[in-house]
Design a protein around this motif. Structure first.
Motif, PDB file in Angstrom:
ATOM      1  N   VAL A   1     -20.845  31.786 -14.427  1.00 10.08           N
ATOM      2  CA  VAL A   1     -20.593  32.917 -13.528  1.00 10.08           C
ATOM      3  C   VAL A   1     -19.193  32.868 -12.938  1.00 10.08           C
ATOM      4  CG1 VAL A   1     -23.034  33.262 -12.976  1.00 10.08           C
ATOM      5  CG2 VAL A   1     -21.640  31.749 -11.543  1.00 10.08           C
TER       6      VAL A   1
ATOM      7  N   ASN B   1     -29.777  33.871  -5.804  1.00  7.15           N
ATOM      8  CA  ASN B   1     -29.510  33.037  -6.956  1.00  7.15           C
ATOM      9  C   ASN B   1     -28.845  31.761  -6.473  1.00  7.15           C
ATOM     10  OD1 ASN B   1     -28.998  32.173  -9.621  1.00  7.15           O
ATOM     11  ND2 ASN B   1     -28.558  34.260 -10.269  1.00  7.15           N
ATOM     12  N   GLU B   2     -29.110  30.668  -7.136  1.00  5.82           N
ATOM     13  CA  GLU B   2     -28.431  29.416  -6.813  1.00  5.82           C
ATOM     14  C   GLU B   2     -27.283  29.227  -7.807  1.00  5.82           C
ATOM     15  OE1 GLU B   2     -29.688  25.087  -5.336  1.00  5.82           O
ATOM     16  OE2 GLU B   2     -30.534  25.631  -7.278  1.00  5.82           O
ATOM     17  N   VAL B   3     -26.115  28.949  -7.259  1.00  5.37           N
ATOM     18  CA  VAL B   3     -24.935  28.722  -8.092  1.00  5.37           C
ATOM     19  C   VAL B   3     -24.518  27.267  -7.936  1.00  5.37           C
ATOM     20  CG1 VAL B   3     -22.544  29.396  -8.551  1.00  5.37           C
ATOM     21  CG2 VAL B   3     -24.205  31.117  -7.808  1.00  5.37           C
ATOM     22  N   THR B   4     -24.250  26.623  -9.060  1.00  6.96           N
ATOM     23  CA  THR B   4     -23.771  25.242  -9.063  1.00  6.96           C
ATOM     24  C   THR B   4     -22.310  25.250  -9.478  1.00  6.96           C
ATOM     25  OG1 THR B   4     -25.970  24.415  -9.594  1.00  6.96           O
ATOM     26  CG2 THR B   4     -24.105  22.932 -10.033  1.00  6.96           C
TER      27      THR B   4
ATOM     28  N   VAL C   1     -23.469  37.585 -10.195  1.00 10.49           N
ATOM     29  CA  VAL C   1     -24.498  36.780  -9.536  1.00 10.49           C
ATOM     30  C   VAL C   1     -25.310  37.708  -8.646  1.00 10.49           C
ATOM     31  CG1 VAL C   1     -24.925  34.880  -7.920  1.00 10.49           C
ATOM     32  CG2 VAL C   1     -23.039  34.729  -9.566  1.00 10.49           C
TER      33      VAL C   1
ATOM     34  N   LEU D   1     -17.819  34.216  -3.845  1.00 12.42           N
ATOM     35  CA  LEU D   1     -17.954  33.023  -4.694  1.00 12.42           C
ATOM     36  C   LEU D   1     -16.699  32.166  -4.606  1.00 12.42           C
ATOM     37  CD1 LEU D   1     -19.593  34.653  -7.847  1.00 12.42           C
ATOM     38  CD2 LEU D   1     -20.727  33.273  -6.082  1.00 12.42           C
TER      39      LEU D   1
ATOM     40  N   SER E   1     -24.243  22.761  -5.115  1.00  8.07           N
ATOM     41  CA  SER E   1     -25.023  23.972  -5.365  1.00  8.07           C
ATOM     42  C   SER E   1     -25.205  24.741  -4.077  1.00  8.07           C
ATOM     43  CB  SER E   1     -26.400  23.624  -5.930  1.00  8.07           C
ATOM     44  OG  SER E   1     -26.273  23.023  -7.197  1.00  8.07           O
TER      45      SER E   1
ATOM     46  N   GLY F   1     -18.635  27.489 -12.489  1.00  9.17           N
ATOM     47  CA  GLY F   1     -19.825  27.834 -11.731  1.00  9.17           C
ATOM     48  C   GLY F   1     -20.896  28.364 -12.657  1.00  9.17           C
ATOM     49  N   TYR F   2     -22.128  27.906 -12.452  1.00  9.08           N
ATOM     50  CA  TYR F   2     -23.249  28.298 -13.303  1.00  9.08           C
ATOM     51  C   TYR F   2     -24.406  28.783 -12.435  1.00  9.08           C
ATOM     52  CZ  TYR F   2     -20.665  25.703 -16.820  1.00  9.08           C
ATOM     53  OH  TYR F   2     -19.684  25.268 -17.668  1.00  9.08           O
ATOM     54  N   ASP F   3     -25.123  29.799 -12.930  1.00 10.72           N
ATOM     55  CA  ASP F   3     -26.303  30.262 -12.201  1.00 10.72           C
ATOM     56  C   ASP F   3     -27.515  29.410 -12.567  1.00 10.72           C
ATOM     57  OD1 ASP F   3     -27.199  31.187 -14.687  1.00 10.72           O
ATOM     58  OD2 ASP F   3     -26.889  33.306 -14.210  1.00 10.72           O
TER      59      ASP F   3
END
Length: 158
Positions: A133, A101-104, A97, A67, A24, A125-127
């Motif tokens: 995302v 925001n935190e992206v995993t 995004v 990203l 993340s 990738g997910y927010d």
């Protein structure tokens, strides 16, 4: 860094389908400004709140290439790791995004081609809300086993 021993990432024989890595990252203004300065990218959608609020995004967004850079870093540092090289990528960015925001990111080995020394990784990738995302695939050449130094490799010095 010079003189330090560094460990190479996984070699092709060390990888198996299903191997994965998740990381993340919180996207801060500092990171964005470093990226934009490095690339000389002055897109107002990325940094100007007054402009971005007048768009359907309603706020500044993170550049898609930034990203992808985070994904590339995971490949270089974790899966397969140091010594690896991305040879092809296919990415979509279904949702923008926003800053802070935190992206995993999750990368998973989905195919291995030993003959061509290449693996295929899925990337997701997910927010912070769990929305996708980033989605895609990467072809990556894992680290090669280094050649051993022998007397013949130093023949120019004798």
């Amino acid at each position: 860094m010079l003189g330090q021993k560094r460990k190479l990432g996984k070699k092709i024989d060390d990888l198996k389908i299903g191997d994965s890595y998740t990381a993340s990252q919180l996207i801060k203004d500092k990171d964005l400004l470093l990226y934009l300065g490095l690339t000389n990218d002055a897109n107002p959608l990325y940094i100007q709140h007054d402009y971005a609020t007048q768009t359907p995004y309603k706020q500044p967004v993170v550049p898609s290439v930034m990203l992808f850079g985070m994904v590339s870093s995971i490949v270089s540092m974790h899966l397969p790791g140091p010594g690896s090289h991305i040879t092809q990528h296919e990415m979509t960015f279904p949702k923008p995004v926003s800053h802070y925001n935190e992206v995993t990111f999750t990368l998973e080995v989905i195919a291995i081609d030993v003959d061509h020394h290449e693996v295929t990784l899925s990337v997701k990738g997910y927010d912070h809300s769990g929305d996708a995302v980033l989605q895609g695939k990467l072809n990556v050449r894992p680290a090669y086993e280094p050649e051993l130094l022998t007397g013949s490799s130093l023949e120019n010095f004798f």
